[in-house]
Write a protein that holds these residues in place. Sequence first.
Motif, mmCIF file in Angstrom:
data_model
loop_
_atom_site.group_PDB
_atom_site.id
_atom_site.type_symbol
_atom_site.label_atom_id
_atom_site.label_comp_id
_atom_site.label_asym_id
_atom_site.label_seq_id
_atom_site.Cartn_x
_atom_site.Cartn_y
_atom_site.Cartn_z
ATOM 1 N N GLU A 109 29.682 19.355 17.888
ATOM 2 C CA GLU A 109 30.382 19.573 16.624
ATOM 3 C C GLU A 109 30.946 18.285 16.037
ATOM 4 O OE1 GLU A 109 33.309 22.450 17.786
ATOM 5 O OE2 GLU A 109 31.869 24.101 17.731
ATOM 6 N N PHE B 145 37.569 16.193 24.801
ATOM 7 C CA PHE B 145 36.405 15.915 23.959
ATOM 8 C C PHE B 145 35.105 15.839 24.754
ATOM 9 C CE2 PHE B 145 40.125 14.066 21.921
ATOM 10 C CZ PHE B 145 40.095 14.760 20.726
ATOM 11 N N LYS C 82 31.821 20.791 22.099
ATOM 12 C CA LYS C 82 32.692 19.967 21.246
ATOM 13 C C LYS C 82 31.939 18.734 20.767
ATOM 14 C CE LYS C 82 36.773 18.831 19.616
ATOM 15 N NZ LYS C 82 37.346 19.532 18.498
#
Length: 166
Positions: free
Chosen positions: A99, A91, A96
């Motif tokens: 998002e 993560f 990422k």
Amino acid sequence: DQSQQPCPENCANCLKSCPTKSLSAPYTMNFKTCASRLTTISDNVEVQLETLKQIGEWLYGCDACQDCCPNNKGKWKEEEDFPNLNFLSAFMDPKKILEMTYEEIDKLLRPKFFYIKPPYLWRWKINAMNVLFNGSHKIDARMIKSLSSDENEFVRNFAYHISQNQ
């Protein structure tokens, strides 16, 4: 011994390594431009775009001055376990993070990176955009459009800046 050690004679390693040139003398810094502070401490601080460029690709914190300090050489000891690091690393990709919802950032990142308090989780998105903007990556138009309507004003403004400067 926890006392402050004097810097080695003629050493300016930390001054030279500071990406934002926040350090002006040993043990002296400009708190307003410190990369570690600007990427972690949870307060609304006005960040100059030039400083964001200087931060480079630091996603969270900065240890440039600590890493080059002769007084720190050999001091780091990996005695504590950092559980779930493999899970967490999935993560930590800037794209990422961009998002993710703020709820996901709160659940996944904040427990380990606790300096960014819940009201300031937007800082993760600013940091992620800054990494991509300063690196060899580009933020695609779809992502910029999404960030331009983010619920946070700082994120929207930075997305606009990136859209004008890519």
